[in-house]
Design a protein around this motif. Structure first.
Motif, PDB file in Angstrom:
ATOM      1  N   LYS A 297       0.842  -1.193   0.000  1.00 40.79           N
ATOM      2  CA  LYS A 297       0.000   0.000   0.000  1.00 40.79           C
ATOM      3  C   LYS A 297       0.880   1.247   0.000  1.00 40.79           C
ATOM      4  O   LYS A 297       1.967   1.251   0.578  1.00 40.79           O
ATOM      5  N   GLY A 298       0.407   2.310  -0.642  1.00 43.42           N
ATOM      6  CA  GLY A 298       1.150   3.560  -0.634  1.00 43.42           C
ATOM      7  C   GLY A 298       0.604   4.554  -1.628  1.00 43.42           C
ATOM      8  O   GLY A 298      -0.546   4.436  -2.087  1.00 43.42           O
ATOM      9  N   GLU A 299       1.434   5.532  -1.997  1.00 40.70           N
ATOM     10  CA  GLU A 299       1.010   6.530  -2.968  1.00 40.70           C
ATOM     11  C   GLU A 299       2.232   7.149  -3.636  1.00 40.70           C
ATOM     12  O   GLU A 299       3.328   7.155  -3.086  1.00 40.70           O
ATOM     13  N   ILE A 300       2.019   7.655  -4.863  1.00 38.92           N
ATOM     14  CA  ILE A 300       3.056   8.358  -5.626  1.00 38.92           C
ATOM     15  C   ILE A 300       2.534   9.757  -5.904  1.00 38.92           C
ATOM     16  O   ILE A 300       1.425   9.922  -6.429  1.00 38.92           O
ATOM     17  N   SER A 301       3.304  10.778  -5.549  1.00 40.72           N
ATOM     18  CA  SER A 301       2.873  12.168  -5.694  1.00 40.72           C
ATOM     19  C   SER A 301       3.511  12.806  -6.923  1.00 40.72           C
ATOM     20  O   SER A 301       4.700  12.623  -7.187  1.00 40.72           O
ATOM     21  N   PHE A 302       2.695  13.598  -7.662  1.00 44.30           N
ATOM     22  CA  PHE A 302       3.148  14.304  -8.851  1.00 44.30           C
ATOM     23  C   PHE A 302       2.609  15.725  -8.843  1.00 44.30           C
ATOM     24  O   PHE A 302       1.714  16.058  -8.074  1.00 44.30           O
ATOM     25  N   GLY A 305      -0.261  20.577 -14.178  1.00 48.58           N
ATOM     26  CA  GLY A 305      -1.105  21.766 -14.305  1.00 48.58           C
ATOM     27  C   GLY A 305      -0.943  22.722 -13.147  1.00 48.58           C
ATOM     28  O   GLY A 305      -1.872  23.454 -12.806  1.00 48.58           O
ATOM     29  N   GLY A 306       0.236  22.713 -12.532  1.00 45.84           N
ATOM     30  CA  GLY A 306       0.489  23.587 -11.399  1.00 45.84           C
ATOM     31  C   GLY A 306      -0.112  23.095 -10.095  1.00 45.84           C
ATOM     32  O   GLY A 306      -0.007  23.779  -9.070  1.00 45.84           O
ATOM     33  N   GLN A 307      -0.720  21.896 -10.092  1.00 54.52           N
ATOM     34  CA  GLN A 307      -1.342  21.362  -8.895  1.00 54.52           C
ATOM     35  C   GLN A 307      -0.753  19.990  -8.562  1.00 54.52           C
ATOM     36  O   GLN A 307      -0.365  19.240  -9.468  1.00 54.52           O
ATOM     37  N   SER A 308      -0.705  19.672  -7.279  1.00 52.32           N
ATOM     38  CA  SER A 308      -0.180  18.391  -6.826  1.00 52.32           C
ATOM     39  C   SER A 308      -1.319  17.389  -6.676  1.00 52.32           C
ATOM     40  O   SER A 308      -2.427  17.747  -6.272  1.00 52.32           O
ATOM     41  N   PHE A 309      -1.057  16.146  -7.008  1.00 53.02           N
ATOM     42  CA  PHE A 309      -2.020  15.071  -6.806  1.00 53.02           C
ATOM     43  C   PHE A 309      -1.258  13.772  -6.597  1.00 53.02           C
ATOM     44  O   PHE A 309      -0.062  13.676  -6.879  1.00 53.02           O
ATOM     45  N   SER A 310      -1.963  12.782  -6.094  1.00 55.42           N
ATOM     46  CA  SER A 310      -1.333  11.498  -5.762  1.00 55.42           C
ATOM     47  C   SER A 310      -2.048  10.356  -6.471  1.00 55.42           C
ATOM     48  O   SER A 310      -3.277  10.393  -6.644  1.00 55.42           O
ATOM     49  N   ILE A 311      -1.263   9.361  -6.862  1.00 51.37           N
ATOM     50  CA  ILE A 311      -1.804   8.134  -7.440  1.00 51.37           C
ATOM     51  C   ILE A 311      -1.647   7.037  -6.398  1.00 51.37           C
ATOM     52  O   ILE A 311      -0.522   6.768  -5.939  1.00 51.37           O
ATOM     53  N   PRO A 312      -2.743   6.399  -5.995  1.00 48.78           N
ATOM     54  CA  PRO A 312      -2.623   5.360  -4.966  1.00 48.78           C
ATOM     55  C   PRO A 312      -1.916   4.113  -5.490  1.00 48.78           C
ATOM     56  O   PRO A 312      -2.041   3.760  -6.663  1.00 48.78           O
TER      57      PRO A 312
END
Length: 513
Positions: A297-302, A305-312
């Protein structure tokens, strides 16, 4: 009546009638000129809106290139080339239009733009083109060829449309006279008509630019490249692990894109060091644990478009005892077909793919655990598999598969098979095909020839998939309700003409008219 002596009154009436007709023609001409002018104004407004949209497209692509330069810079370079080609031709035409409107006192009065002198004198000398006329045609040709060269084979439909829109080949008029493209479209036309045509040409330029950019940013390419469409995939180095071993594997984002760079990766509550992220992959190395199912389990952050989001990240793996048997399975069914590349998955539980070898006549490896079987003669094939454990011990297994021929194809006409009812006009243009119904493989089958029998007419042999002139001639003699036979259909697998398919079943057509 022409020879009769007319009274003064009748002469006056005839003269007034001629004057009335002339006035109608004059008014109609002015209305046509005004219509062209109004159309030109609408096109100008539309072109301004298209130009603004294209600027937004370019800005969006530049933003993407700043965030992911390795991924989007190639697209940005292509879009810059398209923009340069579009701007060059658009500016050239705009300058030409300004020269045209500069010849009249009031560019908004379309009724006075009825002369053809400006372009006729600028571009034509008798039946030949002046240098200015040749330059205009060359500008259009250079734009067309430049766009097609930039987009290449990536956007075949756009390339075909550009070639059609900006075609400058000679044109045959309604009198069957062949004229050069420039003469056909501009020679002798009122100034306002030529002006409108040029504005339409500018519209085509901006539309072309917009279509290419839309494909890059809003079409398939953007959909595939957008980070929101990526999934985090855990790929173990092997499908199972032994007691006491470390779990080894990688986390990749779909498509295994080496240009991607994550801000951070957290797995099982622990942030991984920067050196664990290499070439778009995150390398994993931790204790596998005891026998049983284990979670990751975890997440990858990117940033996009100037905004941060995470992919689980969510996956699991199994820790199993040492294996003593192989797992061999056909991806389609428990048989393999002659003449078909049969995909297969071959592995040993707990043994990494690089330590597994499989052999059989016609078997070849295509990827990790993936093979293709192209069986030859005979009715059965045996696949032998050997695995090498980490201790060096060899384990082996084998499996038998039946070999079958590809079943008999079914003949079709316009996609229909068996007994079909069609009107004569549909039959004349219909395509004869062949399909494999209820077959597990999608095989591209190409019909090469067939025969057609019309009642009362000799049998006609046809090459290809459509009726030839002889077949159409026979068909025209058929009557409503006649049964047309299409038989002796010859077909082959596209790309594998050496394999001989079984005879294709015939098609029967009843004429409905």
């Amino acid at each position: 009546m022409a020879g009769a002596k007319l009274s003064p009154r009748q002469k006056m009436i005839n003269l007034m009638y001629l004057i009335f007709i002339a006035m109608l023609a004059l008014n109609m001409s002015k209305e046509v000129l005004t219509a062209f002018g109004l159309m030109n104004e609408k096109l100008v407004e539309s072109n301004q809106a298209a130009a603004e949209r294209n600027l937004v497209f370019h800005a969006n692509l530049e933003q993407q290139a700043q965030e992911q330069p390795d991924k989007y810079n190639p697209l940005l370079e292509k879009s810059a080339q398209v923009k340069a080609l579009a701007d060059d031709l658009n500016s050239y035409i705009q300058n030409l239009k300004e020269g045209m409107t500069g010849t009249v006192d009031d560019p908004t009065d379309f009724e006075i733009m009825d002369k053809a002198d400006f372009l006729d004198e600028k571009w034509f000398k008798g039946d030949n083109l002046k240098p200015d006329g040749e330059e205009f045609v060359n500008k259009i040709t250079n734009f067309k060829e430049g766009i097609v060269d930039v987009i290449g084979e990536d956007y075949a439909s756009i390339a075909a449309d550009v070639t059609k829109k900006f075609n400058t080949d000679p044109v045959t008029n309604r009198d069957d006279n062949v004229l050069n493209w420039l003469e056909y479209h501009y020679k002798g036309f009122p100034l306002v008509a030529s002006l409108t045509k040029m504005t339409q040409l500018q519209s085509d330029i901006k539309t072309t630019e917009s279509e290419v950019l839309s494909k890059m940013l809003e079409g398939k390419l953007k959909k595939e490249a957008s980070l929101t469409n990526f999934d985090a995939i855990v790929v173990p180095d092997k499908t199972a692990f032994f007691n006491g071993e470390n779990f080894t594997g990688t986390i990749i984002l779909g498509k295994k894109d080496p240009t991607l760079k994550a801000d951070k990766v957290i797995i099982n509550g622990r942030e991984l060091p920067a050196e664990a992220m290499q070439n778009g992959k995150t390398l994993l190395n931790f204790a596998a644990g005891g026998v049983g199912e284990r979670d990751i389990k975890g997440e990858i952050s990117f940033t996009e478009g100037g905004q941060s989001f995470s992919i689980p990240v969510s996956s699991s793996y199994a820790v199993v005892p040492k294996p003593n048997s192989a797992t061999i399975s056909a991806d389609k069914m428990n048989v393999v077909y002659r003449g078909v590349a049969n995909p297969m998955t071959i592995s040993f539980a707990g043994v990494s793919d690089n330590n597994v070898s499989a052999s059989a006549p016609g078997l070849s490896k295509t990827g990790t655990g993936k093979y293709v079987m192209n069986p030859g003669t005979g009715k059965e094939v045996t696949i032998s598999v050997t695995g090498t454990l980490s201790s060096g011990e060899k384990v082996s297994d084998r499996a038998n598969f039946r070999i079958k021929d590809i079943p008999k194809p079914t003949g079709t006409i316009s996609g229909q098979d068996g007994a079909v009812e069609l009107p004569r006009s549909n039959l004349e243009i219909a395509s004869i095909g062949a399909k494999l119904f209820d077959f597990d493989f999608e095989l591209p089958i190409q019909v090469t020839s067939f025969k057609i029998k019309v009642p009362g007419q000799p049998t006609v042999s046809v090459s290809g998939t459509k009726l030839n002139s002889q077949a159409k001639s026979a068909l025209r003699k058929a009557r409503r309700g006649d049964g047309i036979q299409i038989f002796d259909i010859k077909a082959q697998i596209r790309g594998n003409a050496s394999y001989k398919l079984k005879g294709v079943s015939p098609v029967f057509v009843e004429l409905t008219n």
